[in-house]
Design a protein around this motif. Sequence first.
Motif, PDB file in Angstrom:
ATOM      1  N   GLY A 131       0.809  -1.213   0.000  1.00  0.00           N
ATOM      2  CA  GLY A 131       0.000   0.000   0.000  1.00  0.00           C
ATOM      3  C   GLY A 131       0.839   1.257   0.000  1.00  0.00           C
ATOM      4  O   GLY A 131       2.065   1.212   0.028  1.00  0.00           O
ATOM      5  N   GLU A 132       0.134   2.364  -0.061  1.00  0.00           N
ATOM      6  CA  GLU A 132       0.816   3.648   0.024  1.00  0.00           C
ATOM      7  C   GLU A 132      -0.153   4.715   0.503  1.00  0.00           C
ATOM      8  O   GLU A 132      -1.363   4.584   0.396  1.00  0.00           O
ATOM      9  N   TRP A 133       0.406   5.767   1.054  1.00  0.00           N
ATOM     10  CA  TRP A 133      -0.348   6.931   1.467  1.00  0.00           C
ATOM     11  C   TRP A 133      -0.562   7.815   0.240  1.00  0.00           C
ATOM     12  O   TRP A 133       0.333   7.963  -0.587  1.00  0.00           O
ATOM     13  N   GLN A 134      -1.737   8.400   0.144  1.00  0.00           N
ATOM     14  CA  GLN A 134      -2.050   9.354  -0.922  1.00  0.00           C
ATOM     15  C   GLN A 134      -1.949  10.754  -0.342  1.00  0.00           C
ATOM     16  O   GLN A 134      -2.267  10.975   0.832  1.00  0.00           O
ATOM     17  N   ALA A 135      -1.534  11.699  -1.151  1.00  0.00           N
ATOM     18  CA  ALA A 135      -1.406  13.083  -0.702  1.00  0.00           C
ATOM     19  C   ALA A 135      -2.288  13.984  -1.555  1.00  0.00           C
ATOM     20  O   ALA A 135      -2.405  13.780  -2.765  1.00  0.00           O
ATOM     21  N   ALA A 136      -2.912  14.962  -0.907  1.00  0.00           N
ATOM     22  CA  ALA A 136      -3.718  15.956  -1.608  1.00  0.00           C
ATOM     23  C   ALA A 136      -3.506  17.307  -0.929  1.00  0.00           C
ATOM     24  O   ALA A 136      -3.311  17.371   0.285  1.00  0.00           O
ATOM     25  N   THR A 137      -3.544  18.360  -1.734  1.00  0.00           N
ATOM     26  CA  THR A 137      -3.390  19.696  -1.175  1.00  0.00           C
ATOM     27  C   THR A 137      -4.667  20.489  -1.395  1.00  0.00           C
ATOM     28  O   THR A 137      -5.388  20.277  -2.364  1.00  0.00           O
ATOM     29  N   ALA A 138      -4.931  21.381  -0.455  1.00  0.00           N
ATOM     30  CA  ALA A 138      -6.076  22.287  -0.561  1.00  0.00           C
ATOM     31  C   ALA A 138      -5.692  23.583   0.146  1.00  0.00           C
ATOM     32  O   ALA A 138      -5.593  23.614   1.367  1.00  0.00           O
ATOM     33  N   GLY A 139      -5.427  24.598  -0.634  1.00  0.00           N
ATOM     34  CA  GLY A 139      -5.025  25.863  -0.026  1.00  0.00           C
ATOM     35  C   GLY A 139      -3.711  25.718   0.715  1.00  0.00           C
ATOM     36  O   GLY A 139      -2.709  25.330   0.151  1.00  0.00           O
ATOM     37  N   ARG A 140      -3.764  25.943   2.020  1.00  0.00           N
ATOM     38  CA  ARG A 140      -2.547  25.905   2.823  1.00  0.00           C
ATOM     39  C   ARG A 140      -2.461  24.647   3.676  1.00  0.00           C
ATOM     40  O   ARG A 140      -1.841  24.664   4.741  1.00  0.00           O
ATOM     41  N   THR A 141      -3.082  23.571   3.238  1.00  0.00           N
ATOM     42  CA  THR A 141      -2.977  22.298   3.954  1.00  0.00           C
ATOM     43  C   THR A 141      -2.586  21.186   2.995  1.00  0.00           C
ATOM     44  O   THR A 141      -2.888  21.232   1.803  1.00  0.00           O
ATOM     45  N   VAL A 142      -1.898  20.202   3.536  1.00  0.00           N
ATOM     46  CA  VAL A 142      -1.563  18.981   2.805  1.00  0.00           C
ATOM     47  C   VAL A 142      -2.127  17.839   3.632  1.00  0.00           C
ATOM     48  O   VAL A 142      -1.846  17.739   4.832  1.00  0.00           O
ATOM     49  N   GLN A 143      -2.955  16.998   3.006  1.00  0.00           N
ATOM     50  CA  GLN A 143      -3.535  15.878   3.731  1.00  0.00           C
ATOM     51  C   GLN A 143      -3.029  14.570   3.126  1.00  0.00           C
ATOM     52  O   GLN A 143      -3.102  14.359   1.916  1.00  0.00           O
ATOM     53  N   TYR A 144      -2.494  13.724   4.000  1.00  0.00           N
ATOM     54  CA  TYR A 144      -2.058  12.388   3.626  1.00  0.00           C
ATOM     55  C   TYR A 144      -3.127  11.421   4.109  1.00  0.00           C
ATOM     56  O   TYR A 144      -3.668  11.582   5.207  1.00  0.00           O
ATOM     57  N   ARG A 145      -3.456  10.409   3.284  1.00  0.00           N
ATOM     58  CA  ARG A 145      -4.537   9.495   3.623  1.00  0.00           C
ATOM     59  C   ARG A 145      -4.151   8.070   3.239  1.00  0.00           C
ATOM     60  O   ARG A 145      -3.571   7.835   2.182  1.00  0.00           O
ATOM     61  N   HIS A 146      -4.491   7.136   4.125  1.00  0.00           N
ATOM     62  CA  HIS A 146      -4.293   5.715   3.847  1.00  0.00           C
ATOM     63  C   HIS A 146      -5.572   4.982   4.195  1.00  0.00           C
ATOM     64  O   HIS A 146      -6.133   5.176   5.269  1.00  0.00           O
ATOM     65  N   VAL A 147      -6.051   4.146   3.270  1.00  0.00           N
ATOM     66  CA  VAL A 147      -7.244   3.336   3.489  1.00  0.00           C
ATOM     67  C   VAL A 147      -6.794   1.888   3.643  1.00  0.00           C
ATOM     68  O   VAL A 147      -6.119   1.335   2.771  1.00  0.00           O
ATOM     69  N   CYS A 148      -7.166   1.257   4.749  1.00  0.00           N
ATOM     70  CA  CYS A 148      -6.810  -0.132   4.994  1.00  0.00           C
ATOM     71  C   CYS A 148      -7.608  -1.025   4.047  1.00  0.00           C
ATOM     72  O   CYS A 148      -8.841  -0.971   4.042  1.00  0.00           O
ATOM     73  N   PRO A 149      -6.927  -1.854   3.251  1.00  0.00           N
ATOM     74  CA  PRO A 149      -7.646  -2.734   2.335  1.00  0.00           C
ATOM     75  C   PRO A 149      -8.358  -3.894   3.045  1.00  0.00           C
ATOM     76  O   PRO A 149      -9.223  -4.534   2.462  1.00  0.00           O
ATOM     77  N   SER A 150      -8.033  -4.125   4.292  1.00  0.00           N
ATOM     78  CA  SER A 150      -8.655  -5.223   5.040  1.00  0.00           C
ATOM     79  C   SER A 150      -9.961  -4.797   5.704  1.00  0.00           C
ATOM     80  O   SER A 150     -10.983  -5.448   5.550  1.00  0.00           O
ATOM     81  N   CYS A 151      -9.937  -3.679   6.433  1.00  0.00           N
ATOM     82  CA  CYS A 151     -11.136  -3.287   7.191  1.00  0.00           C
ATOM     83  C   CYS A 151     -11.738  -1.965   6.729  1.00  0.00           C
ATOM     84  O   CYS A 151     -12.804  -1.581   7.197  1.00  0.00           O
ATOM     85  N   GLY A 152     -11.065  -1.252   5.834  1.00  0.00           N
ATOM     86  CA  GLY A 152     -11.600   0.001   5.311  1.00  0.00           C
ATOM     87  C   GLY A 152     -11.356   1.217   6.188  1.00  0.00           C
ATOM     88  O   GLY A 152     -11.824   2.315   5.867  1.00  0.00           O
ATOM     89  N   ALA A 153     -10.630   1.050   7.281  1.00  0.00           N
ATOM     90  CA  ALA A 153     -10.339   2.194   8.156  1.00  0.00           C
ATOM     91  C   ALA A 153      -9.532   3.236   7.386  1.00  0.00           C
ATOM     92  O   ALA A 153      -8.618   2.900   6.643  1.00  0.00           O
ATOM     93  N   ILE A 154      -9.892   4.488   7.585  1.00  0.00           N
ATOM     94  CA  ILE A 154      -9.196   5.587   6.918  1.00  0.00           C
ATOM     95  C   ILE A 154      -8.399   6.358   7.955  1.00  0.00           C
ATOM     96  O   ILE A 154      -8.931   6.769   8.981  1.00  0.00           O
ATOM     97  N   ARG A 155      -7.106   6.506   7.663  1.00  0.00           N
ATOM     98  CA  ARG A 155      -6.238   7.301   8.536  1.00  0.00           C
ATOM     99  C   ARG A 155      -5.803   8.534   7.780  1.00  0.00           C
ATOM    100  O   ARG A 155      -5.533   8.475   6.587  1.00  0.00           O
ATOM    101  N   ARG A 156      -5.729   9.644   8.489  1.00  0.00           N
ATOM    102  CA  ARG A 156      -5.323  10.900   7.884  1.00  0.00           C
ATOM    103  C   ARG A 156      -4.240  11.569   8.709  1.00  0.00           C
ATOM    104  O   ARG A 156      -4.250  11.499   9.932  1.00  0.00           O
TER     105      ARG A 156
END
Length: 65
Positions: free
Chosen positions: A33-58
């Motif tokens: 897996g890998e973390w995804q990155a997205a930017t919005a204005g003055r923030t950068v959000q990294y996100r990982h979705v667990c393929p086993s249980c669907g939990a989302i971490r940010r």
Amino acid sequence: MASTHRSPFERLRTQYNDVDLVCPKCGYDDKDGEWQAATAGRTVQYRHVCPSCGAIRRRTLSLDS
């Protein structure tokens, strides 16, 4: 060999990919897996979705001056 031309944000995403892919909810180790990155204005959000249980971490970085 690691590139010295990557941005600090890309290096941080790589760090998350290297050390933080075990889901704290179910314990699944997302080795491919890998973390995804997205930017919005003055923030950068990294996100990982667990393929086993669907939990989302940010992880959110604020670029306040």
